[in-house]
Design a protein around this motif. Structure first.
Motif, PDB file in Angstrom:
ATOM      1  N   ALA A 238     -93.977 -42.347  56.923  1.00 17.47           N
ATOM      2  CA  ALA A 238     -93.599 -43.710  57.325  1.00 17.47           C
ATOM      3  C   ALA A 238     -92.507 -43.682  58.393  1.00 17.47           C
ATOM      4  O   ALA A 238     -92.523 -44.478  59.340  1.00 17.47           O
ATOM      5  CB  ALA A 238     -93.123 -44.505  56.110  1.00 17.47           C
ATOM      6  N   MET A 239     -91.545 -42.756  58.250  1.00 17.19           N
ATOM      7  CA  MET A 239     -90.462 -42.654  59.237  1.00 17.19           C
ATOM      8  C   MET A 239     -90.992 -42.176  60.583  1.00 17.19           C
ATOM      9  O   MET A 239     -90.662 -42.733  61.635  1.00 17.19           O
ATOM     10  CB  MET A 239     -89.387 -41.689  58.741  1.00 17.19           C
ATOM     11  CG  MET A 239     -88.542 -42.218  57.613  1.00 17.19           C
ATOM     12  SD  MET A 239     -87.282 -41.034  57.158  1.00 17.19           S
ATOM     13  CE  MET A 239     -86.593 -41.835  55.706  1.00 17.19           C
ATOM     14  N   PHE A 240     -91.823 -41.126  60.553  1.00 18.27           N
ATOM     15  CA  PHE A 240     -92.421 -40.622  61.791  1.00 18.27           C
ATOM     16  C   PHE A 240     -93.242 -41.719  62.470  1.00 18.27           C
ATOM     17  O   PHE A 240     -93.131 -41.950  63.675  1.00 18.27           O
ATOM     18  CB  PHE A 240     -93.318 -39.420  61.501  1.00 18.27           C
ATOM     19  CG  PHE A 240     -92.576 -38.106  61.421  1.00 18.27           C
ATOM     20  CD1 PHE A 240     -92.174 -37.452  62.575  1.00 18.27           C
ATOM     21  CD2 PHE A 240     -92.281 -37.518  60.201  1.00 18.27           C
ATOM     22  CE1 PHE A 240     -91.506 -36.242  62.520  1.00 18.27           C
ATOM     23  CE2 PHE A 240     -91.604 -36.314  60.129  1.00 18.27           C
ATOM     24  CZ  PHE A 240     -91.217 -35.666  61.289  1.00 18.27           C
ATOM     25  N   ASN A 241     -94.064 -42.401  61.665  1.00 22.25           N
ATOM     26  CA  ASN A 241     -94.926 -43.451  62.227  1.00 22.25           C
ATOM     27  C   ASN A 241     -94.110 -44.578  62.843  1.00 22.25           C
ATOM     28  O   ASN A 241     -94.455 -45.108  63.903  1.00 22.25           O
ATOM     29  CB  ASN A 241     -95.841 -44.027  61.145  1.00 22.25           C
ATOM     30  CG  ASN A 241     -96.828 -43.012  60.623  1.00 22.25           C
ATOM     31  OD1 ASN A 241     -97.041 -41.969  61.239  1.00 22.25           O
ATOM     32  ND2 ASN A 241     -97.429 -43.285  59.483  1.00 22.25           N
ATOM     33  N   SER A 242     -93.022 -44.948  62.169  1.00 19.79           N
ATOM     34  CA  SER A 242     -92.155 -46.013  62.652  1.00 19.79           C
ATOM     35  C   SER A 242     -91.531 -45.639  63.997  1.00 19.79           C
ATOM     36  O   SER A 242     -91.477 -46.463  64.920  1.00 19.79           O
ATOM     37  CB  SER A 242     -91.057 -46.299  61.627  1.00 19.79           C
ATOM     38  OG  SER A 242     -90.157 -47.260  62.107  1.00 19.79           O
ATOM     39  N   LEU A 243     -91.084 -44.393  64.115  1.00 20.66           N
ATOM     40  CA  LEU A 243     -90.448 -43.959  65.360  1.00 20.66           C
ATOM     41  C   LEU A 243     -91.467 -43.870  66.498  1.00 20.66           C
ATOM     42  O   LEU A 243     -91.184 -44.281  67.630  1.00 20.66           O
ATOM     43  CB  LEU A 243     -89.762 -42.609  65.159  1.00 20.66           C
ATOM     44  CG  LEU A 243     -88.883 -42.130  66.322  1.00 20.66           C
ATOM     45  CD1 LEU A 243     -87.786 -43.150  66.621  1.00 20.66           C
ATOM     46  CD2 LEU A 243     -88.264 -40.778  66.021  1.00 20.66           C
ATOM     47  N   VAL A 244     -92.644 -43.347  66.210  1.00 18.48           N
ATOM     48  CA  VAL A 244     -93.695 -43.276  67.235  1.00 18.48           C
ATOM     49  C   VAL A 244     -94.045 -44.681  67.713  1.00 18.48           C
ATOM     50  O   VAL A 244     -94.127 -44.950  68.924  1.00 18.48           O
ATOM     51  CB  VAL A 244     -94.956 -42.555  66.688  1.00 18.48           C
ATOM     52  CG1 VAL A 244     -96.120 -42.698  67.667  1.00 18.48           C
ATOM     53  CG2 VAL A 244     -94.667 -41.084  66.435  1.00 18.48           C
ATOM     54  N   ALA A 245     -94.248 -45.611  66.763  1.00 21.84           N
ATOM     55  CA  ALA A 245     -94.583 -46.998  67.122  1.00 21.84           C
ATOM     56  C   ALA A 245     -93.457 -47.644  67.921  1.00 21.84           C
ATOM     57  O   ALA A 245     -93.703 -48.396  68.869  1.00 21.84           O
ATOM     58  CB  ALA A 245     -94.868 -47.808  65.860  1.00 21.84           C
ATOM     59  N   GLY A 246     -92.203 -47.344  67.552  1.00 28.74           N
ATOM     60  CA  GLY A 246     -91.055 -47.886  68.265  1.00 28.74           C
ATOM     61  C   GLY A 246     -90.992 -47.390  69.700  1.00 28.74           C
ATOM     62  O   GLY A 246     -90.696 -48.151  70.622  1.00 28.74           O
ATOM     63  N   CYS A 247     -91.264 -46.117  69.886  1.00 31.13           N
ATOM     64  CA  CYS A 247     -91.288 -45.551  71.246  1.00 31.13           C
ATOM     65  C   CYS A 247     -92.367 -46.211  72.095  1.00 31.13           C
ATOM     66  O   CYS A 247     -92.146 -46.546  73.261  1.00 31.13           O
ATOM     67  CB  CYS A 247     -91.524 -44.036  71.180  1.00 31.13           C
ATOM     68  SG  CYS A 247     -90.109 -43.096  70.569  1.00 31.13           S
ATOM     69  N   VAL A 248     -93.538 -46.418  71.502  1.00 29.49           N
ATOM     70  CA  VAL A 248     -94.636 -47.063  72.230  1.00 29.49           C
ATOM     71  C   VAL A 248     -94.256 -48.502  72.591  1.00 29.49           C
ATOM     72  O   VAL A 248     -94.470 -48.956  73.720  1.00 29.49           O
ATOM     73  CB  VAL A 248     -95.939 -47.040  71.396  1.00 29.49           C
ATOM     74  CG1 VAL A 248     -97.017 -47.888  72.047  1.00 29.49           C
ATOM     75  CG2 VAL A 248     -96.424 -45.603  71.230  1.00 29.49           C
ATOM     76  N   ARG A 249     -93.661 -49.217  71.626  1.00 28.21           N
ATOM     77  CA  ARG A 249     -93.261 -50.611  71.859  1.00 28.21           C
ATOM     78  C   ARG A 249     -92.256 -50.710  73.016  1.00 28.21           C
ATOM     79  O   ARG A 249     -92.245 -51.669  73.777  1.00 28.21           O
ATOM     80  CB  ARG A 249     -92.643 -51.187  70.585  1.00 28.21           C
ATOM     81  CG  ARG A 249     -92.327 -52.672  70.659  1.00 28.21           C
ATOM     82  CD  ARG A 249     -91.573 -53.139  69.428  1.00 28.21           C
ATOM     83  NE  ARG A 249     -92.276 -52.835  68.219  1.00 28.21           N
ATOM     84  CZ  ARG A 249     -91.691 -52.456  67.084  1.00 28.21           C
ATOM     85  NH1 ARG A 249     -90.389 -52.313  67.029  1.00 28.21           N
ATOM     86  NH2 ARG A 249     -92.412 -52.199  66.006  1.00 28.21           N
ATOM     87  N   ASN A 250     -91.394 -49.697  73.132  1.00 30.97           N
ATOM     88  CA  ASN A 250     -90.374 -49.698  74.180  1.00 30.97           C
ATOM     89  C   ASN A 250     -90.783 -48.899  75.417  1.00 30.97           C
ATOM     90  O   ASN A 250     -89.945 -48.552  76.246  1.00 30.97           O
ATOM     91  CB  ASN A 250     -89.060 -49.149  73.608  1.00 30.97           C
ATOM     92  CG  ASN A 250     -88.386 -50.124  72.667  1.00 30.97           C
ATOM     93  OD1 ASN A 250     -87.674 -51.018  73.090  1.00 30.97           O
ATOM     94  ND2 ASN A 250     -88.640 -49.970  71.370  1.00 30.97           N
TER      95      ASN A 250
END
Length: 527
Positions: free
Chosen positions: A239-251
């Protein structure tokens, strides 16, 4: 002892079995022989394992056979009501709770709150909260969740302040809800204060780490999100890895997203986020590598994964690859069909898009188009000059499918008609939109302005230009569009005036670009 042993054996079954009606009725026949405690445990077990219909039918039988119902009888059935249709079912249960006197406890009342909230009845949920004499942290958390579920982040923060005044102990769930509220409001300072509370109170970072990463990503502080991730001493889960990957994509930090991907065990959520990065960055090389990883781990049976892969190939210009993926999806959903229609449309293959749209309702899956599908079809017709087909599609949305057309559909249709030189029909469609109570957006005014430019409709074009600049006065693209309109009709004084206004406001024309990375030598740029 004998009475209690038998139900406990049944309680183990839902984890392994999918109860069918016959077996369920066999159990229900014995309700009169069981005590209320064992029946409550059975209700809780059915609800815990997602057997909501069975929970409801069993509760109905208990209600007929027993008179000593208590709060522990109602709590699991309220949970089942939240997942079942017909809100009146939940209201009936609440009424029975009041009648039997089982409503007064904190646990039961909190379950009532949660049920009304998930039905969309916020007022009833808040009323249940106010009626409670004793409110514990779970009750307050339920109130926070209710406000957030209805998009009322400020009210959630207000509830937290009231919670502190009442000196209620704060849990990890409370802090997660606060971070969600701050993310929703883009309230960076308040969110950082919550982060400070997390550190000072020494709370469980396994739970709160993901919430902090989500918060910093939402407010655009992706470097802070990375600091949180790198500073975690606990085990980092998916969940943490996925959250960070999604955050990078969003930004739009695509290199960082793909770099993080290379350090973790692949999963569907992370791969779909990384594929979004490939789509936005037109990186076909990395996209192909992710496709290989998905195949190797058996993720290509997942419809969502295939939809994102399809979109990636389409945006990288590989329409045949996208169609092959589409054909291979066994459980196509509306996103699958819409993505492929949009792919054809954006590549100028309007006839193929229309053919696929017609096939959509004919397939055995019987997937019906939604408003996004119609937008994709209209766009495809517009790009290919298929005016008659586009008109037919536009009219069929409300008539055949009962869909409400939005300003985006009108804008797309207006643009199509304008390119075809049918300026009078353009304004008829606009008038129809206004009569239906749909407020024109900037996109609609832009489409009208373009239509007037194509057809040298000066007077009405100036009206559209005026409304567009009033609606979005600080968007450079709008000034460029209006400037192009005046250039088309030979009004160069107005063009110079618009350029001066842009300079005065410090507005800079956005630079367009188009490329596809399809070479191994670029791999180091993204990993």
């Amino acid at each position: 002892m004998t009475t209690l042993t038998r139900p406990i054996r049944f309680l183990c079954l839902p984890a392994k079995c999918n109860f069918k009606g016959l077996h369920t009725h066999h159990l229900f026949d014995e309700t009169s022989q069981r005590d209320i405690y064992s029946l409550n445990a059975l209700l809780a077990s059915y609800n815990r394992y997602g057997q909501f219909s069975t929970t409801w039918v069993l509760f109905s039988c208990i209600h007929r056979a027993k008179s000593d119902l208590n709060a522990y009888t109602f709590t699991p059935v309220l949970g089942a009501c939240r997942a079942l249709p017909r809100p009146e079912r939940g209201r009936q249960v609440h009424g029975l709770m009041i009648k039997t006197g089982a409503e007064s406890g904190t646990v039961a009342k909190t379950a009532v709150m949660d049920m009304y909230s998930k039905y969309g009845y916020l007022e009833d949920s808040v009323r249940a909260f106010k009626e409670m004499e004793f409110k514990d942290v779970v009750t307050w958390n339920a109130l926070l969740s209710s406000f957030l579920r209805h998009g009322l982040a400020r009210e959630a923060l207000g509830a937290f302040e009231a919670m502190r005044v009442e000196r209620v102990e704060i849990s990890e769930f409370t802090l997660c809800s606060l971070l969600k509220a701050c993310a929703s409001l883009k309230a960076s300072p308040q969110g950082k204060q919550v982060h400070g509370m997390v550190v000072v109170m020494g709370r469980d970072m396994l739970i709160l780490g993901t919430a902090l990463i989500d918060f910093y990503s939402a407010v655009g502080c992706i470097s802070e999100a990375m600091k949180v991730f790198c500073g975690l001493n606990c085990r980092k889960d998916d969940a943490m890895f996925n959250s960070l990957v999604a955050g990078c994509v969003r930004n739009k930090k695509y290199k960082e997203a793909l770099s993080i991907m290379s350090t973790m065990k692949p999963n569907v959520i992370a791969l779909t986020s990384a594929l979004t990065a490939c789509s936005e960055n037109s990186n076909l090389w990395i996209g192909k590598q992710i496709h290989c990883v998905a195949m190797r781990h058996g993720f290509t049976s997942d419809t969502q994964m295939c939809n994102v892969l399809l979109d990636m190939y389409a945006k990288c210009g590989k329409i045949s690859n996208a169609r092959s993926l589409f054909n291979g999806i066994s459980n196509k959903n509306v996103v699958s069909w819409t993505s492929m229609i949009d792919a054809y449309g954006s590549h100028g293959n309007g006839l193929e898009a229309l053919d696929l749209f017609k096939r959509m309702g004919e397939e055995r899956s019987e997937v019906l188009p939604n408003s996004v599908t119609f937008l994709a079809v209209l766009s495809a017709c517009g790009h290919s000059g298929l005016v008659e087909q586009g008109r037919e599609c536009f009219n069929s949305a409300p008539e055949k499918y009962g869909l409400d057309l939005g300003p985006e559909h009108y804008g797309c249709f207006i643009d199509m008609l304008g390119r075809a030189g049918q300026i009078d029909e353009v304004w008829c469609v606009f008038q129809d939109m206004v009569e239906h109570g749909i407020r024109p957006t900037a996109a609609v005014w832009s489409a009208l302005l373009n239509a007037c430019g194509h057809n040298l409709d000066v007077t009405r074009g100036e009206v559209a230009a005026k409304h567009l600049l009033e609606l979005e006065p600080n968007k450079p693209g709008n000034f460029v569009l209006v400037s192009n309109f005046y250039a088309t009709i030979g009004r160069w004084d107005s063009v110079d005036q618009l350029r001066s206004i842009m300079e005065m406001k410090g507005l800079v024309k956005e630079v367009g670009s188009s490329w596809v990375t399809d070479s191994k030598c670029h791999e180091s740029d993204f990993t």
